[in-house]
Enzyme design. Structure first.
Site, PDB file in Angstrom:
ATOM      1  N   ARG A  53       0.868  -1.182   0.000  1.00  0.00           N
ATOM      2  CA  ARG A  53       0.000   0.000   0.000  1.00  0.00           C
ATOM      3  C   ARG A  53       0.899   1.224   0.000  1.00  0.00           C
ATOM      4  O   ARG A  53       2.107   1.127   0.117  1.00  0.00           O
ATOM      5  CB  ARG A  53      -1.013  -0.011   1.163  1.00  0.00           C
ATOM      6  CG  ARG A  53      -0.686  -0.740   2.408  1.00  0.00           C
ATOM      7  CD  ARG A  53       0.321  -0.066   3.287  1.00  0.00           C
ATOM      8  NE  ARG A  53       0.067   1.342   3.425  1.00  0.00           N
ATOM      9  CZ  ARG A  53       0.986   2.226   3.685  1.00  0.00           C
ATOM     10  NH1 ARG A  53       2.258   1.860   3.854  1.00  0.00           N
ATOM     11  NH2 ARG A  53       0.707   3.509   3.780  1.00  0.00           N
ATOM     12  N   GLY A  54       0.258   2.399  -0.130  1.00  0.00           N
ATOM     13  CA  GLY A  54       1.040   3.626  -0.280  1.00  0.00           C
ATOM     14  C   GLY A  54       1.234   3.886  -1.772  1.00  0.00           C
ATOM     15  O   GLY A  54       1.593   2.961  -2.522  1.00  0.00           O
ATOM     16  N   ALA A  55       0.995   5.144  -2.188  1.00  0.00           N
ATOM     17  CA  ALA A  55       0.898   5.425  -3.623  1.00  0.00           C
ATOM     18  C   ALA A  55       2.124   5.003  -4.449  1.00  0.00           C
ATOM     19  O   ALA A  55       1.977   4.279  -5.439  1.00  0.00           O
ATOM     20  CB  ALA A  55       0.572   6.901  -3.820  1.00  0.00           C
ATOM     21  N   ARG A  94      -7.111  -0.537  -7.240  1.00  0.00           N
ATOM     22  CA  ARG A  94      -7.547   0.472  -6.255  1.00  0.00           C
ATOM     23  C   ARG A  94      -7.717   1.787  -7.008  1.00  0.00           C
ATOM     24  O   ARG A  94      -6.927   2.084  -7.901  1.00  0.00           O
ATOM     25  CB  ARG A  94      -6.518   0.650  -5.116  1.00  0.00           C
ATOM     26  CG  ARG A  94      -6.601  -0.411  -4.031  1.00  0.00           C
ATOM     27  CD  ARG A  94      -5.665  -0.078  -2.862  1.00  0.00           C
ATOM     28  NE  ARG A  94      -6.261   0.814  -1.887  1.00  0.00           N
ATOM     29  CZ  ARG A  94      -5.588   1.313  -0.844  1.00  0.00           C
ATOM     30  NH1 ARG A  94      -4.316   1.004  -0.655  1.00  0.00           N
ATOM     31  NH2 ARG A  94      -6.183   2.111   0.018  1.00  0.00           N
ATOM     32  N   GLN A 207      -2.155   2.463   9.942  1.00  0.00           N
ATOM     33  CA  GLN A 207      -0.859   2.504   9.254  1.00  0.00           C
ATOM     34  C   GLN A 207       0.169   3.330  10.032  1.00  0.00           C
ATOM     35  O   GLN A 207       1.367   3.064   9.962  1.00  0.00           O
ATOM     36  CB  GLN A 207      -1.004   3.106   7.847  1.00  0.00           C
ATOM     37  CG  GLN A 207      -1.750   2.222   6.868  1.00  0.00           C
ATOM     38  CD  GLN A 207      -3.223   2.558   6.813  1.00  0.00           C
ATOM     39  OE1 GLN A 207      -3.820   2.922   7.833  1.00  0.00           O
ATOM     40  NE2 GLN A 207      -3.834   2.424   5.663  1.00  0.00           N
ATOM     41  N   ASP A 248      -1.964  10.472  -2.370  1.00  0.00           N
ATOM     42  CA  ASP A 248      -2.264   9.413  -3.350  1.00  0.00           C
ATOM     43  C   ASP A 248      -2.552   9.972  -4.729  1.00  0.00           C
ATOM     44  O   ASP A 248      -2.454   9.262  -5.720  1.00  0.00           O
ATOM     45  CB  ASP A 248      -3.459   8.585  -2.880  1.00  0.00           C
ATOM     46  CG  ASP A 248      -3.012   7.601  -1.827  1.00  0.00           C
ATOM     47  OD1 ASP A 248      -2.827   8.031  -0.680  1.00  0.00           O
ATOM     48  OD2 ASP A 248      -2.792   6.436  -2.179  1.00  0.00           O
ATOM     49  N   ASN A 258      -5.407  12.330   0.179  1.00  0.00           N
ATOM     50  CA  ASN A 258      -4.548  11.508   1.051  1.00  0.00           C
ATOM     51  C   ASN A 258      -5.459  10.787   2.047  1.00  0.00           C
ATOM     52  O   ASN A 258      -6.682  10.985   2.063  1.00  0.00           O
ATOM     53  CB  ASN A 258      -3.502  12.373   1.756  1.00  0.00           C
ATOM     54  CG  ASN A 258      -2.431  11.525   2.426  1.00  0.00           C
ATOM     55  OD1 ASN A 258      -1.894  10.600   1.807  1.00  0.00           O
ATOM     56  ND2 ASN A 258      -2.119  11.793   3.680  1.00  0.00           N
ATOM     57  N   LYS A 259      -4.861   9.954   2.864  1.00  0.00           N
ATOM     58  CA  LYS A 259      -5.602   9.117   3.820  1.00  0.00           C
ATOM     59  C   LYS A 259      -6.647   9.941   4.577  1.00  0.00           C
ATOM     60  O   LYS A 259      -6.392  11.069   5.001  1.00  0.00           O
ATOM     61  CB  LYS A 259      -4.583   8.488   4.786  1.00  0.00           C
ATOM     62  CG  LYS A 259      -5.133   7.584   5.855  1.00  0.00           C
ATOM     63  CD  LYS A 259      -6.042   6.494   5.340  1.00  0.00           C
ATOM     64  CE  LYS A 259      -5.399   5.628   4.272  1.00  0.00           C
ATOM     65  NZ  LYS A 259      -6.376   4.741   3.574  1.00  0.00           N
TER      66      LYS A 259
HETATM   67  O1  MRU Z   1      -4.573   3.181   2.145  1.00  0.00           O
HETATM   68  P1  MRU Z   1      -3.088   3.379   2.073  1.00  0.00           P
HETATM   69  O2  MRU Z   1      -2.339   2.846   3.244  1.00  0.00           O
HETATM   70  O3  MRU Z   1      -2.528   2.896   0.753  1.00  0.00           O
HETATM   71  O4  MRU Z   1      -2.932   4.960   2.086  1.00  0.00           O
HETATM   72  C1  MRU Z   1      -1.641   5.499   2.022  1.00  0.00           C
HETATM   73  C2  MRU Z   1      -1.604   6.967   2.184  1.00  0.00           C
HETATM   74  O5  MRU Z   1      -2.613   7.617   2.369  1.00  0.00           O
HETATM   75  C3  MRU Z   1      -0.279   7.628   2.030  1.00  0.00           C
HETATM   76  O6  MRU Z   1      -0.223   8.800   2.783  1.00  0.00           O
HETATM   77  C4  MRU Z   1      -0.064   7.976   0.559  1.00  0.00           C
HETATM   78  O7  MRU Z   1      -0.223   6.851  -0.260  1.00  0.00           O
HETATM   79  C5  MRU Z   1       1.260   8.558   0.304  1.00  0.00           C
HETATM   80  S1  MRU Z   1       2.542   7.343   0.400  1.00  0.00           S
HETATM   81  C6  MRU Z   1       3.994   8.109   0.110  1.00  0.00           C
END
Ligand code: MRU
Length: 370
Positions: A53-55, A94, A207, A248, A258-259
């Protein structure tokens, strides 16, 4: 990054077995499990279930997934219709992180330039490994550029730590190395600047509490996990000097997805005159849209992620229910912070304001279709 003396990345290509491998982030920090991705369905599952996970990591995994499509059992070789359909399924795993579409498109285009199955496999491997290296380097550069922000604050409060608040995990686990939001923090810490990180726990999947706290701890960076709602209070009491988050998807006009909960941090930061920065590589900009609230697709995940909490008990991962049975729940995974609440961006090319003009000046090559 260093995990107990071993250099690790969250994704890599194992040359001996010719397989794509990832760290399974669902069980961190309690269990360290490595998974092989040998079929596109496994790659899609890994992205959807947040094994990865994470962009930037989602983008790199999508890119590697194109290679997997070509080498998996029952692959259909040079059938372009089949290949494009499988790439399409991968891109839709996703919806919010634009990196996924970016990574898959980039490798897919390289593959389609080739005229034999073997050369297509080689092109997919070469391009996906190049993406991993580029993303690692982009994050390193974000660390270099973001350092100046932390240095300026440190100079105003000699001998005291710079308190930085971050949300979710935008660390090396979400990227390839260093992270985006965490890269300037690592650079500052390694340069001897005292830093302390407020880590939002980041419900529902935690996370922050599970991953960011683990990463920072492994690197010896002082940090404290807080509830998602504590940030505003800490800001009112001068306990936060700076907010840095990842993203993201960021529009060409500077709106930031973002999250979930990021927007509320930005509002609190604005109310308390605290700089709110977003760190991102080029792969996270969506050059086609300007209005983030209208145009960024926001993922809605399984409500069970709200109803249950996972943790470590008696040497095992357990899952417990925290709501009444069958309680209605809604799980919006991201929100959009409008550009007007963002103090600036930290990118691999330098820092800029959150405005279309400033982004255009930083990335003139990306606006060439105007
Ligand atoms: O749902 P996730 O854990 O994939 O969400 C991740 C985030 O919101 C991060 O802040 C984002 O992807 C940036 S990662 C450098």
């Amino acid at each position: 990054m260093n995990v107990d003396g071993k250099q690790m990345r969250p994704i890599w290509f194992d040359k001996d077995t010719e397989t794509v491998r990832v760290i399974d982030q669902r069980f961190l920090p309690h269990q360290f499990i490595i998974k092989d991705l040998t079929h596109v369905d496994e790659v899609i599952h890994a992205i959807q279930e947040m094994v990865v996970r994470g962009a930037p990591l989602i983008g790199a995994t999508g890119a590697a997934g194109v290679y997997v499509i070509l080498v998996q059992e029952n692959n259909q070789g040079m059938d372009d219709t089949w290949f494009s359909r499988e790439c399409g399924r991968l891109k839709n795993a996703r919806p919010t992180a634009t990196n996924l579409r970016w990574g898959v498109n980039r490798v897919q285009a390289k593959v389609l330039e080739q005229t034999s199955h073997e050369s297509r496999i080689q092109a997919a491997l070469t391009e996906s490994l190049a993406i991993m290296e580029e993303e690692a380097d982009n994050c390193r550069q974000i660390g270099v550029h973001g350092l100046t922000l932390i240095q300026e604050i440190a100079a105003r409060k000699p001998g005291q730590p710079v308190n930085i608040l971050t949300h979710c995990n935008a660390g090396w686990l979400a990227c390839i190395e260093y992270g985006t939001a965490t890269a300037p923090i690592y650079t500052a810490h390694d340069a001897g600047i005292p830093v302390h990180v407020w880590v939002d726990e980041t419900r529902p999947l935690n996370q922050g509490a599970r991953l960011t706290a683990w990463e920072l701890g492994k690197h010896g960076i002082p940090h404290t996990v807080i509830t998602d709602n504590a940030g505003g209070h800490l800001m009112q009491h001068d306990q936060v000097d700076l907010v840095i988050v990842g993203t993201d998807r960021t529009t060409r006009a500077g709106d930031v997805a973002n999250k979930i909960g990021t927007y509320l941090k930005a509002l609190a930061a604005r109310d308390n005159d605290i700089p709110f920065y977003v760190a991102l590589p080029v792969s996270t900009f969506d050059w086609e849209i300007t209005d983030g609230i209208r145009d960024i697709p926001i993922e809605e995940r399984n409500p069970d992620e709200i109803r249950y909490v996972q943790g470590w008990h008696d040497d095992a991962i357990i899952r417990v229910q925290i709501t009444p049975e069958d309680c209605p729940a809604a799980n919006h995974a991201f929100d959009v912070t409008p550009a007007r609440l963002v103090t600036g961006f930290i990118t691999e090319r330098g820092m800029c304001d959150a405005s279309e003009n400033a982004i255009k000046k930083m990335y003139p090559d990306q606006f060439k279709t105007d």
